[in-house]
Design an enzyme around this catalytic site. Sequence first.
Site, PDB file in Angstrom:
ATOM      1  N   THR A  48       0.826  -1.206   0.000  1.00  0.00           N
ATOM      2  CA  THR A  48       0.000   0.000   0.000  1.00  0.00           C
ATOM      3  C   THR A  48       0.860   1.257   0.000  1.00  0.00           C
ATOM      4  O   THR A  48       0.389   2.319  -0.390  1.00  0.00           O
ATOM      5  CB  THR A  48      -0.893   0.023   1.254  1.00  0.00           C
ATOM      6  N   ASP A  49       2.132   1.146   0.425  1.00  0.00           N
ATOM      7  CA  ASP A  49       2.936   2.382   0.586  1.00  0.00           C
ATOM      8  C   ASP A  49       3.107   3.119  -0.738  1.00  0.00           C
ATOM      9  O   ASP A  49       2.933   4.340  -0.811  1.00  0.00           O
ATOM     10  CB  ASP A  49       4.283   2.125   1.295  1.00  0.00           C
ATOM     11  N   SER A  80      32.245  -4.930   6.874  1.00  0.00           N
ATOM     12  CA  SER A  80      31.056  -5.549   7.460  1.00  0.00           C
ATOM     13  C   SER A  80      31.403  -6.947   7.922  1.00  0.00           C
ATOM     14  O   SER A  80      32.169  -7.654   7.246  1.00  0.00           O
ATOM     15  CB  SER A  80      29.941  -5.626   6.407  1.00  0.00           C
ATOM     16  N   GLY A 135      12.893 -10.525   4.426  1.00  0.00           N
ATOM     17  CA  GLY A 135      11.728  -9.641   4.352  1.00  0.00           C
ATOM     18  C   GLY A 135      11.526  -8.851   5.634  1.00  0.00           C
ATOM     19  O   GLY A 135      10.430  -8.378   5.919  1.00  0.00           O
ATOM     20  N   SER A 138      16.383  -5.711   6.415  1.00  0.00           N
ATOM     21  CA  SER A 138      17.792  -5.545   6.795  1.00  0.00           C
ATOM     22  C   SER A 138      18.408  -4.375   6.031  1.00  0.00           C
ATOM     23  O   SER A 138      19.254  -3.658   6.582  1.00  0.00           O
ATOM     24  CB  SER A 138      18.572  -6.832   6.546  1.00  0.00           C
ATOM     25  N   SER A 139      17.992  -4.135   4.808  1.00  0.00           N
ATOM     26  CA  SER A 139      18.603  -3.013   4.074  1.00  0.00           C
ATOM     27  C   SER A 139      18.162  -1.675   4.655  1.00  0.00           C
ATOM     28  O   SER A 139      18.962  -0.743   4.764  1.00  0.00           O
ATOM     29  CB  SER A 139      18.351  -3.096   2.568  1.00  0.00           C
ATOM     30  N   ASP A 188       9.658   0.601   4.896  1.00  0.00           N
ATOM     31  CA  ASP A 188      10.721   0.021   5.719  1.00  0.00           C
ATOM     32  C   ASP A 188      11.560   1.102   6.405  1.00  0.00           C
ATOM     33  O   ASP A 188      11.884   1.009   7.594  1.00  0.00           O
ATOM     34  CB  ASP A 188      11.636  -0.859   4.860  1.00  0.00           C
TER      35      ASP A 188
HETATM   36  C1  GLA Z   1       8.864  -4.185   0.725  1.00  0.00           C
HETATM   37  C2  GLA Z   1       9.122  -2.751   0.309  1.00  0.00           C
HETATM   38  C3  GLA Z   1       8.144  -1.805   0.999  1.00  0.00           C
HETATM   39  C4  GLA Z   1       6.701  -2.279   0.826  1.00  0.00           C
HETATM   40  C5  GLA Z   1       6.575  -3.760   1.142  1.00  0.00           C
HETATM   41  C6  GLA Z   1       5.209  -4.301   0.827  1.00  0.00           C
HETATM   42  O1  GLA Z   1       9.137  -4.350   2.084  1.00  0.00           O
HETATM   43  O2  GLA Z   1      10.430  -2.373   0.647  1.00  0.00           O
HETATM   44  O3  GLA Z   1       8.320  -0.508   0.496  1.00  0.00           O
HETATM   45  O4  GLA Z   1       6.224  -1.992  -0.464  1.00  0.00           O
HETATM   46  O5  GLA Z   1       7.520  -4.531   0.439  1.00  0.00           O
HETATM   47  O6  GLA Z   1       4.264  -3.748   1.669  1.00  0.00           O
END
Ligand code: GLA
Length: 409
Positions: A48-49, A80, A135, A138-139, A188
Amino acid sequence: MTEPQWLEAWPVEEGARRVDELFTSSFEGSPEGVWSAPGRVNLIGEHTDYNAGLCLPTALPHRTFIALRPREDDRVRLVSAQAEGVWEANLSEIAPGTGGWGAYVAGVAWALAEAGHKVGGFDAAVDSCVPFGAGLSSSAALEASVAVALDAVAGLGLAASDAGRTELVDATRRAENEIAGAPTGGLDQSASLRCREGHALLLDFRPGLSALESGVPVPFDLETAGLTLLVVDTKAEHSHVDGEYGARRAACEQAAKLLGLDSLREIAPALGGMGIDRALAELEPHDADGVLRRRVRHVVSETDRTARFANLVREGRAADVGPFMLASHVSLRDDYEVSCRELDLVVDTAMTAGALGARMTGGGFGGSAIALVNRADVDTVAQAVADAFADAGLTAPAFLLAPPSAPAA
Ligand code: GLA
């Protein structure tokens, strides 16, 4: 019985010690300081972002640590614990296409400079207990740790306020989009920089909102409610720099354009929009296989679920959000088509074992799922998932506990 593997978060002192040691053994002298930033889980509000919608993340207790010291010149040198050798570049050479993990670090310095801040070169050492490729952002944790470190050494003062942090979000997001080349939407980075301990953060991605409107902390007291948020890293491959994420984003943009809107958020009747039924009817002539309509149905329904979920949490009814988590997962699986066998297995198994709700979290195509469970049931649910993966011949997943934790600092 397969013993579930738990991935503990490092205490802050341990993370700080690790990067301090890595810094001093890699470069001469000591770092100027140590900073860190968390990974995230998204409770609901997925994909949704980049549609100007709502998301509801919390920060993980798992963090990325950075020891950093500014330099007189514009050289960047990075080491690292998770990578071989030294990554080196001059800031003046950083540009779209800069490769390697250093792009996520140097890209933040580049973006801050683009925004008019005076940022010079630096030496830095990084280590992390946020699992990679899971998911769990981490980045973004890496980018956000760099952002608060540079904010401090350059004396920018942005990390001191939520409004300043939204500027750091912009820089970290530009680093990821323009330098690292991942077309992600900002969830994120916002989570890592703006979440608060004990809270979820209701993010609204409509353009032009103030910091107060775009990120509203919602108390999320799992402890008192006797609940636990369990994260399952499925270890199934996932990557955002590949085409599927970009394809979903492109489909949303195409649908918005066909409807004459800037974003799919504008379909919402509460914002004066046409509503989902009319939007789907208008798309029909352009959408023989129904793909665009499925994507739009997910995005619109997901922002609606996110608002309802946040309202329940605000009313202290966290134990009642389960059905929204499940509905979100089904929508991501069937309409948005970003789930996979491993994620579905976690959700089905956790629900059968007594979870109140479960869903994939993050971009999908692998990565992690979350389950909301009564505290007394955590081990039973984790055991059931570990056994189900073993029975299916899948790689053993990893389990994390995710009390809503503190932002980058
Ligand atoms: C990844 C992307 C976010 C978002 C999600 C799904 O984490 O980095 O920007 O789009 O997927 O909600």
